[in-house]
Write an enzyme that holds these catalytic residues in place. Structure first.
Site, short mmCIF file in Angstrom:
data_model
loop_
_atom_site.label_atom_id
_atom_site.label_comp_id
_atom_site.label_asym_id
_atom_site.label_seq_id
_atom_site.Cartn_x
_atom_site.Cartn_y
_atom_site.Cartn_z
N THR A 8 42.35 27.16 59.28
CA THR A 8 42.41 27.50 60.11
C THR A 8 42.42 28.78 61.13
O THR A 8 41.71 29.16 61.68
CB THR A 8 43.22 26.69 61.30
OG1 THR A 8 44.37 26.61 61.11
CG2 THR A 8 42.61 25.34 62.10
N ARG A 40 49.31 24.05 60.04
CA ARG A 40 50.41 23.88 60.11
C ARG A 40 50.31 23.22 61.37
O ARG A 40 50.96 22.21 61.95
CB ARG A 40 51.22 25.22 61.67
CG ARG A 40 51.57 25.86 59.87
CD ARG A 40 53.75 25.73 59.84
NE ARG A 40 53.42 26.03 58.87
CZ ARG A 40 54.40 26.85 58.28
NH1 ARG A 40 55.32 26.45 59.02
NH2 ARG A 40 54.83 27.02 56.87
N ASP A 168 40.61 38.21 43.33
CA ASP A 168 40.23 39.12 43.84
C ASP A 168 39.08 38.88 43.76
O ASP A 168 38.43 39.06 43.74
CB ASP A 168 40.59 40.24 42.85
CG ASP A 168 40.17 41.42 43.53
OD1 ASP A 168 39.92 41.81 43.94
OD2 ASP A 168 41.33 42.11 43.52
N HIS A 169 38.44 38.83 45.03
CA HIS A 169 37.00 38.57 45.44
C HIS A 169 35.55 39.75 44.63
O HIS A 169 34.93 39.79 44.72
CB HIS A 169 36.69 38.36 46.59
CG HIS A 169 36.93 39.58 47.60
ND1 HIS A 169 37.42 40.24 48.10
CD2 HIS A 169 35.39 39.81 48.75
CE1 HIS A 169 36.76 41.23 49.14
NE2 HIS A 169 35.92 40.68 49.27
N LYS A 173 31.97 39.52 42.47
CA LYS A 173 30.92 40.23 42.72
C LYS A 173 29.41 40.21 42.24
O LYS A 173 30.29 40.62 40.10
CB LYS A 173 30.66 41.52 43.58
CG LYS A 173 31.74 41.33 45.14
CD LYS A 173 32.43 42.69 45.62
CE LYS A 173 32.66 42.88 46.70
NZ LYS A 173 31.86 43.12 47.76
N HIS A 231 41.71 45.69 45.00
CA HIS A 231 40.11 45.67 44.15
C HIS A 231 39.86 46.91 43.20
O HIS A 231 39.21 46.58 42.87
CB HIS A 231 39.07 46.12 45.37
CG HIS A 231 39.36 44.45 46.76
ND1 HIS A 231 39.67 43.27 46.24
CD2 HIS A 231 39.78 44.56 47.98
CE1 HIS A 231 40.03 42.73 47.35
NE2 HIS A 231 40.30 43.09 48.27
C1 BG6 Z 1 39.59 42.37 52.05
C2 BG6 Z 1 40.34 43.76 52.81
O1 BG6 Z 1 40.45 42.37 50.58
O2 BG6 Z 1 38.49 43.54 51.23
C3 BG6 Z 1 39.41 44.33 53.86
O3 BG6 Z 1 41.46 42.86 53.31
C4 BG6 Z 1 38.59 44.95 53.27
O4 BG6 Z 1 40.67 45.42 54.31
C5 BG6 Z 1 37.56 43.83 52.34
O5 BG6 Z 1 37.12 44.79 54.93
C6 BG6 Z 1 35.80 44.49 51.83
O6 BG6 Z 1 35.91 43.59 50.83
P1 BG6 Z 1 33.79 42.92 50.78
O7 BG6 Z 1 33.56 41.61 51.18
O8 BG6 Z 1 33.09 43.60 52.51
O9 BG6 Z 1 33.57 43.51 49.72
#
Ligand code: BG6
Length: 466
Positions: A8, A40, A168-169, A173, A231
Site C-alpha cells: 500500500t 501492516r 537498482d532500477h 533501463k 544509481h
Molecule cells: C529513485 C530516487 O530511486 O530514483 C528518486 O529515490 C529519483 O529520488 C528516482 O527521483 C529517479 O528515477 P527515474 O525512474 O525517474 O529514472
C-alpha cells in the site's frame, strides 16, 4: 507467486503495481500466477484490487478495463502481516498456492521502509516462507559500510546470496543495458573506450522535480545516498567495466565489482554539495538543514584502462531539466589542419559520444565535419540512434518491469551484489565522514557555480539541446 510487502506504499503505487499490470498485458507473467499484497494494515482482497486499479489509473497507462484487467485483478489478493501476527499473510499465501495448483515458487518483493526490513526478513525465515524462494530488496542498502554489512548479515541469515535480488532500477533501463551491447557487440566503439582516446566521462542525472513531499525520507538520505552511491555508481560500473567473459550474472557482476575495487576513496575536495534555495522552507525540513539536494563529484577508476581519466557525476533536485546522460569526451586528434566555423567555440566539446538513458533513450555521436563548398572549415555534426528508427518498441519495458521479470526468471545479472555495494560504501566513507558544506543554488539552474571549477578544463555537456 509474487508477494509484495509494502503493497500500500508509494513505490508499489507508482511503479510496482503498474509494472506488474504491464507485464501481464505483455504476456510475460507465467500462465498461472498470483500476486499477494501485504502491509501492516488490514484490507480485504477487493480493497487491494481497487487500490491496484487506482495505482494503474494514476501511474500506469490510464484506467484499466476489460477481460484482461479482470483476470489480472482476479490474481490479486491481500494478507496483512506484522512480526507479531503473520497469520493473515500465511493464509493468503496458502490460498494463492492452492489457486495456482502444485508447488509455486515464491518471489518476495520487499518495498518496505528500512525500519521494517529486518522484521520482515526474520518473519520469512521463521515461518519457512523463505525456503527455496527469491527475494527482491529495495534500496537503501544501508547508509554506510557498517550498516550495509549489518543488513547483509540479516539477509544472509535467512537467504543465500543466490536467492537475493538487490534492485537498482537504473540497471533495468533499456539504454543502460544497451551500454553492454554498444561496447561488446560492436567493433566500432570498444577500441576507443579507454584512456588513450577518452579525455573524461560525465554521468549526469539532473532532475527537475523537487523533493515532492518526501521530506522525511530526503532529510535522512540526501542526494548522495539517494542517487550517487546507488544509481550513478552502478551506471559507472557498466561504462567502465572490462569485457566480461560472458553475460552471465557472476561474470558481469565480477566485472562491475572490479571497477568499484579500482575506485579510490572519494576526495571531499572533489565534491560539490548543493542545496536548492527554498529547500529549508519545504514542510518537514529542518530550517537549518545541511542535507544536500545536489551532488557533483569527480571520481576515478584507477586501473589500466582508465588511469588519469576523470569521471564527473552530477545529480540533483530542482534543476533545469530532467535528463539522464552519459557523455564520453574524446581526446583531441594529434594535429589540427582545419579551420573552425565561428560557431564552433570549443573543438573538443564537439567530439564526443552521448548516451541518453532516460526512456526511451538515444545515442548520438558528435563530431566535426567539413562545411560544404569550396572551404575547409569545420562545423558541428551528429549521428543519432533512436530505438524507434530501428526497432518496434512496443514491448520495451521500464526499469522495474524488466527487473521484476528477471527476478521471476532467476536471472541476477542486472542486480547488484553484496560485495559491490559494500565496496561503494567504503569508497564513499571520506565524504560521509567529512562532507563539505552545502552551497545554495537557484531552482531551475544547473547547480552551484563551483561545479564549473570542478570539471575544468572540461565543460558540462548539459544544458544542451537534445
Ligand atoms: C529513485 C530516487 O530511486 O530514483 C528518486 O529515490 C529519483 O529520488 C528516482 O527521483 C529517479 O528515477 P527515474 O525512474 O525517474 O529514472
Amino acid at each position: 507467486m509474487i508477494v509484495l510487502f509494502g503493497a500500500t506504499g508509494d513505490l508499489a503505487k507508482r511503479e510496482l503495481l503498474p509494472g506488474l499490470w504491464r507485464l501481464a498485458q505483455a504476456g510475460l507473467l507465467p500462465s498461472r500466477y498470483r500476486i499477494v499484497g501485504s502491509a501492516r494494515s488490514a484490507r480485504t482482497d477487493d480493497q487491494f484490487r481497487q487500490h491496484a486499479k487506482d495505482a494503474v489509473t494514476q501511474f500506469g497507462q490510464g484506467e484499466p478495463a476489460g477481460e484482461a484487467w479482470d483476470e489480472f485483478a482476479g490474481s490479486l489478493s491481500y494478507g496483512a502481516a506484522s512480526p507479531a501476527d503473520p497469520e493473515p499473510l500465511l493464509d493468503a499465501v496458502a490460498e494463492a498456492e492452492k489457486a495456482i495448483g502444485g508447488h509455486a515458487r515464491k518471489l518476495f518483493h520487499l518495498a518496505v521502509p528500512p525500519q521494517g526490513f529486518t522484521s520482515t526478513i526474520d518473519m520469512l525465515g521463521q515461518t519457512g516462507l523463505a525456503d527455496n524462494a527469491r527475494v527482491i530488496i529495495e534500496k537503501p542498502f544501508g547508509t554506510d559500510l557498517a550498516s550495509a554489512r549489518t543488513l547483509d548479515k540479516t539477509v544472509h541469515a535467512t537467504f543465500d546470496e543466490s536467492q537475493v535480488f538487490r534492485i537498482d532500477h537504473f540497471l533495468g533501463k533499456e539504454s543502460v543495458d544497451n551500454i553492454l551491447a554498444l561496447r561488446f557487440a560492436n567493433g566500432l566503439f570498444e577500441p576507443i573506450w579507454n584512456r588513450d582516446h577518452i579525455s573524461h566521462v560525465q554521468i549526469d542525472v539532473p532532475e527537475a522535480i523537487a523533493i515532492e513531499g518526501r521530506a522525511g525520507f530526503f532529510e535522512q538520505t540526501g542526494t548522495f545516498r539517494d542517487m550517487i552511491v546507488t544509481h550513478l555508481f552502478q551506471v559507472l560500473g557498466f561504462v567502465a567495466m572490462e569485457p566480461p567473459t560472458s553475460l552471465a550474472a557472476k561474470q558481469l557482476r565480477d566485472e562491475t565489482s572490479k571497477v568499484f575495487e579500482a575506485m579510490p576513496p572519494l576526495d571531499p575536495a572533489q565534491v560539490v554539495r548543493g542545496q536548492y534555495r527554498g529547500y529549508r522552507d519545504e514542510p518537514g525540513v529542518d530550517p537549518g538543514s545541511q542535507t544536500e539536494t545536489f551532488i557533483a563529484a569527480r571520481v576515478e577508476v584507477d586501473n589500466w584502462r582508465w588511469s588519469g581519466v576523470p569521471f564527473y557525476l552530477r545529480s540533483g533536485k530542482s534543476l533545469g531539466q530532467k535528463r539522464q546522460v552519459v557523455t564520453l569526451g574524446l581526446k583531441r586528434p594529434a594535429m589540427r589542419m582545419f579551420a573552425l566555423e565561428p560557431a564552433v567555440t570549443d573543438e573538443m566539446h564537439s567530439n564526443r559520444l552521448v548516451i541518453e538513458f532516460d526512456d526511451p533513450g538515444w545515442i548520438e555521436a558528435h563530431f566535426l565535419a567539413k562545411e560544404p563548398g569550396a572551404t575547409r572549415r569545420l562545423g558541428e555534426a551528429k549521428m543519432t540512434f533512436r530505438y524507434t528508427d530501428s526497432f518496434c518498441t512496443q514491448y520495451a519495458l521500464a526499469g522495474y518491469e524488466r527487473l521484476i521479470l528477471d527476478a521471476m526468471l532467476g536471472d541476477q545479472s542486472l542486480f547488484t551484489r553484496a560485495d559491490g555495494i559494500e565496496r561503494l560504501w567504503e569508497v564513499s566513507a571520506p565524504l560521509l565522514d567529512s562532507p563539505p558544506p552545502v552551497e545554495p543554488y537557484d531552482p531551475g539552474s544547473w547547480g552551484p557555480d563551483s561545479i564549473h571549477r570542478l570539471i575544468a578544463p572540461h565543460r558540462w555537456f548539459l544544458p544542451s539541446n537534445p
